[in-house]
Design an enzyme around this catalytic site. Structure first.
Site, PDB file in Angstrom:
ATOM      1  N   SER A  87       0.786  -1.234   0.000  1.00 43.53           N
ATOM      2  CA  SER A  87       0.000   0.000   0.000  1.00 43.53           C
ATOM      3  C   SER A  87       0.816   1.282   0.000  1.00 43.53           C
ATOM      4  O   SER A  87       0.247   2.369  -0.025  1.00 43.53           O
ATOM      5  CB  SER A  87      -0.958   0.019   1.201  1.00 43.53           C
ATOM      6  OG  SER A  87      -2.134  -0.685   0.884  1.00 43.53           O
ATOM      7  N   LYS A  90      -0.108   3.770  -2.566  1.00 43.33           N
ATOM      8  CA  LYS A  90      -1.144   4.801  -2.402  1.00 43.33           C
ATOM      9  C   LYS A  90      -0.566   6.211  -2.273  1.00 43.33           C
ATOM     10  O   LYS A  90      -1.310   7.186  -2.381  1.00 43.33           O
ATOM     11  CB  LYS A  90      -2.017   4.453  -1.195  1.00 43.33           C
ATOM     12  CG  LYS A  90      -2.874   3.222  -1.459  1.00 43.33           C
ATOM     13  CD  LYS A  90      -3.539   2.697  -0.204  1.00 43.33           C
ATOM     14  CE  LYS A  90      -4.311   1.417  -0.533  1.00 43.33           C
ATOM     15  NZ  LYS A  90      -4.685   0.663   0.673  1.00 43.33           N
ATOM     16  N   SER A 148      -5.582   3.018   5.239  1.00 40.14           N
ATOM     17  CA  SER A 148      -5.114   2.351   4.018  1.00 40.14           C
ATOM     18  C   SER A 148      -6.272   1.733   3.259  1.00 40.14           C
ATOM     19  O   SER A 148      -6.207   0.590   2.795  1.00 40.14           O
ATOM     20  CB  SER A 148      -4.067   1.277   4.353  1.00 40.14           C
ATOM     21  OG  SER A 148      -3.299   0.946   3.221  1.00 40.14           O
ATOM     22  N   LYS A 264       3.606   6.502   4.905  1.00 36.78           N
ATOM     23  CA  LYS A 264       2.658   5.430   4.545  1.00 36.78           C
ATOM     24  C   LYS A 264       3.221   4.043   4.815  1.00 36.78           C
ATOM     25  O   LYS A 264       4.379   3.756   4.520  1.00 36.78           O
ATOM     26  CB  LYS A 264       2.282   5.538   3.062  1.00 36.78           C
ATOM     27  CG  LYS A 264       1.175   4.575   2.622  1.00 36.78           C
ATOM     28  CD  LYS A 264      -0.159   4.993   3.199  1.00 36.78           C
ATOM     29  CE  LYS A 264      -1.258   3.965   2.904  1.00 36.78           C
ATOM     30  NZ  LYS A 264      -1.141   2.762   3.770  1.00 36.78           N
TER      31      LYS A 264
END
Length: 371
Positions: A87, A90, A148, A264
Site C-alpha cells: 500500500s 497509495k 489504508s 505510509k
C-alpha cells in the site's frame, strides 16, 4: 499484530557512553516503524559535534534514507532492487489526485457497491465506506492514507480516471500514475493497480519510493493528511442524513518517534511489511523507505524500550516537549514492570501482546491480508 524480536548491537558515540542500537525483525507495521527508527537513530540527526556512529542494521531486504533538503544519501541497502510495494503505492494514488487541474477537495463522491465488493473479493484493507454515502475527495484522501482503504483508492481512481466505463476509468488512472512516475524519473517503478494489490507488475525500489514521497510531501494537503494520527469525518448518507467515520493511521511512527511527519505503511503476501517514513528534527528533514521486512513470531513489548534507547542516540531537544531526546514521548515504567518486561519468556509460552502492538481497527493487517 505483535512487534518483532529484537537483537541489539553496541555502537560507541564520541563523548557519550556506549549505547545500544536495535537490529529489528518485523512482524507488523508497528515493528517496521521500529526498523525505521533504527535507521533514523543511527546518527542521521546527529550534530557535527558527534562522530559518525556505526551504520544501522535492518532485517528488511531493502532500505534507503536521504536528506530531504539536499537529496544526499544517508543510508542504503539494495536501494535500487525492484520489490513489491504493497500500500505504499497509495502515495502515488494521492499524488495523482492532488495534481488534478482545478481540483475541488470538497467535491462529493458517491460510494458505489463495486468498491465494497472489491475489498471483500481481494481481502483488502478498508476505510469501511458505506454504499450510497457521499464522501468528499478530501475525506477519501484521509480514508486512503490513514486506514489504508482500498475502497477509498478505488473511489478516487473511478472519480479521476477518464472513460465511459469504470474499468476504462481505472485503467486511465493507473496510466496517470505511471506517467507521473516517468516524469519524476523513477526508472525502477511501475504500477498496475491503484492500491498496491498488483498483478505482477506493481513494483518500485526504496530509492524511488523515497523520491516519490519527497515530491508528494511538497503538497500541503498531502503533508496534513499523512501527519494525522486519527480523524473523525462527517459524511452525508444516501438518505440525506449524516454519520461520522473515524480513521486511525496505520503508521505508528507518528506516535512513537518524536518528529515523525509521515508517510505510509504497506503489507501483503509478496510485499511483506513496508514503510515509507519522514521525520524532522532541529530543522532537518530526512525521508526514507524500508521494503520487504520479514515476519517473526518472537515479538515482545521490549521493542518499546529499545526504541527509547535508539532515540537517546540522537542529540538535541525533542520537538514535542523540549525534554532531552529519548525521554519525550517515552512512557515511564515502574521498576517492577520494567523487570517483568525484561524477564526472559518461559519456553513454550505465548508472547504477550501489548496494546501498542495490537492491529488498528482498520488498516494494519498481516501479510496474508493486502493493505
Amino acid at each position: 499484530m505483535c512487534a518483532g524480536s529484537v537483537r541489539t548491537r553496541k555502537a560507541s558515540i564520541q563523548g557519550q557512553k556506549t549505547l545500544k542500537t536495535p537490529t529489528l525483525g518485523v512482524r507488523s507495521a508497528v515493528t517496521v516503524a521500529f526498523t525505521a527508527s533504527a535507521v533514523l537513530a543511527g546518527g542521521l540527526f546527529a550534530g557535527q559535534a558527534y562522530a559518525a556512529p556505526a551504520v544501522p542494521t535492518i532485517t528488511a531486504q531493502g532500505g534507503f534514507v536521504m536528506n530531504n533538503g539536499t537529496g544526499a544519501t544517508l543510508y542504503g541497502k539494495t536501494a535500487d532492487t525492484r520489490r513489491s510495494t504493497g500500500s505504499t503505492t497509495k502515495i502515488m494514488t494521492a499524488k495523482v489526485v492532488l495534481a488534478q487541474k482545478g481540483l475541488n477537495l470538497d467535491a462529493k463522491v458517491t460510494i458505489d457497491k463495486a468498491y465494497s465488493d472489491y475489498i471483500v473479493a481481494k481481502n483488502a484493507s478498508s476505510a469501511r465506506l458505506i454504499v450510497g454515502d457521499k464522501v468528499t475527495v478530501r475525506q477519501l484522501l484521509y480514508g486512503l492514507m490513514l486506514p489504508s482503504g482500498c475502497d477509498a483508492a478505488y473511489a478516487l481512481a473511478d472519480k479521476f480516471g477518464t472513460g465511459t466505463t469504470r474499468a476504462a476509468r481505472v485503467k486511465s488512472f493507473i496510466g496517470k500514475m505511471n506517467t507521473e512516475a516517468k516524469n519524476l524519473g523513477l526508472k525502477n517503478t511501475r504500477f498496475d493497480s491503484f492500491d498496491g494489490i498488483g498483478n505482477g507488475q506493481n513494483y518500485s525500489t526504496p530509492r524511488d519510493l523515497t523520491k516519490l514521497a519527497s515530491s508528494a510531501m511538497k503538497n500541503s494537503t498531502f503533508r496534513a493528511v499523512v501527519a494525522t494520527k486519527s480523524t473523525q469525518q462527517k459524511v452525508t448518507t444516501k438518505t440525506g442524513g449524516y454519520r461520522y467515520m473515524t480513521w486511525t493511521n496505520t503508521n505508528k511512527l507518528l506516535s512513537t518517534y518524536s518528529g515523525a511527519i509521515g508517510v505510509k505503511t504497506g503489507s501483503g503476501p509478496e510485499a511483506k511489511y513496508c514503510l515509507v517514513f519522514a521525520a524532522t528534527r532541529n530543522g532537518k528533514t530526512v525521508i526514507g523507505t524500508v521494503l520487504a521486512s520479514s515476519s517473526e513470531r518472537t515479538g515482545r513489548p521490549t521493542s518499546r524500550s529499545c526504541w527509547t534507547t535508539a532515540s537517546r542516540s540522537n542529540p538535541g531537544p525533542s520537538s514535542r516537549t523540549g525534554e532531552p531526546e529519548g525521554r519525550a514521548g517515552a512512557p515511564r515504567r515502574r521498576p517492577a514492570l520494567r523487570a517483568r518486561l525484561r524477564a526472559p519468556r518461559t519456553p513454550g509460552a505465548r508472547p504477550r501482546r501489548s496494546a501498542a502492538a495490537a492491529p488498528a481497527a482498520a488498516g494494519t493487517q498481516p501479510p496474508g491480508r493486502r493493505s
